[in-house]
Design a protein around this motif. Structure first.
Motif: not given
Length: 223
Positions: A2-11, A92-106
């Motif tokens: 899938d073309a989506r898998d060829e792009a750098p993966q973010y979460v 509930a309280e939910v905090r959302v963050y800008p996307p990061i690389p799969l291996d780039g978690w702070p």
């Protein structure tokens, strides 16, 4: 491939506040998570020349992954210090963050627990207002609260993609009002045949690949 898998993966990272005393209700957590995704999609920082725009574009060019972790006490306070948006529901309280690389978690988020989140509703949810958006959960699937929160975020995002600029503006002005409910099996079958946006899971966690998880029932999108 899938073309989506060829792009750098973010979460897209999301954190739900889960204190030992008075945890959030299940449905409210799902609704708040969905609204959080819509909030970051609509944020000025996510579009145009915004500071998050490049990461948001890279994330949406690949598979649109979301991961929900949980935090309490000092963990939550540290999580709120990172750039993001906190959305508050009834419980509930939910905090959302800008996307990061799969291996780039702070480090502040990497150590937070991701699996096994379990929540309950203090009482059965009321009937949804069908004049407003409703996200319908597949009644035949079992998912953890964190997984269901991510799936509701996916569904809200699919609806957002399909709306006109004017419909998006109106939804934003309503503070992204929506509800999350579980239909009967018969109603779910009708919804599946309706052509409304439906989330089909990639199967990375908990459920089988290709499973339909949530349908986004926005009044503007109904046939």
């Amino acid at each position: 491939m899938d073309a989506r898998d060829e792009a750098p993966q973010y979460v897209l990272p999301m954190v739900v506040r889960l204190e030992k005393v008075e945890p959030p209700g299940f449905t409210d957590a799902l609704e708040t998570a969905a609204r959080a995704v819509l909030m970051i999609l609509a944020a000025e920082r996510s579009t145009g020349e915004g500071v998050w725009a490049e990461a948001m574009e890279a994330w949406q060019d690949a598979r649109i992954r979301k991961v929900v972790r949980r935090a309490r006490g000092g963990e939550w306070r540290k999580a709120t210090e990172l750039p993001g948006i906190t959305v508050t529901g009834a419980t509930a309280e939910v905090r959302v963050y800008p996307p990061i690389p799969l291996d780039g978690w702070p480090k502040e988020l990497l150590k937070l627990q991701v699996s096994g989140t379990s929540l309950e509703d203090p009482e059965p949810p009321s009937e949804p207002d069908l004049t407003e958006p409703v996200l319908w959960l597949n009644p035949e699937l079992e998912m953890s609260a964190g997984k269901a929160m991510a799936q509701c975020g996916h569904a809200a995002q699919l609806a957002w993609f399909d709306l006109s600029d004017e419909a998006r503006k109106l939804w934003r002005e309503s503070d992204f009002v929506l509800s999350v409910r579980t239909p009967s099996a018969a109603h779910w079958a009708t919804l599946l045949a309706s052509g409304l946006p439906v989330v089909q899971d990639a199967g990375f966690t908990e459920i089988d690949p290709g499973s339909y998880t949530v349908i986004a029932d926005h009044p503007v999108l109904r046939g």
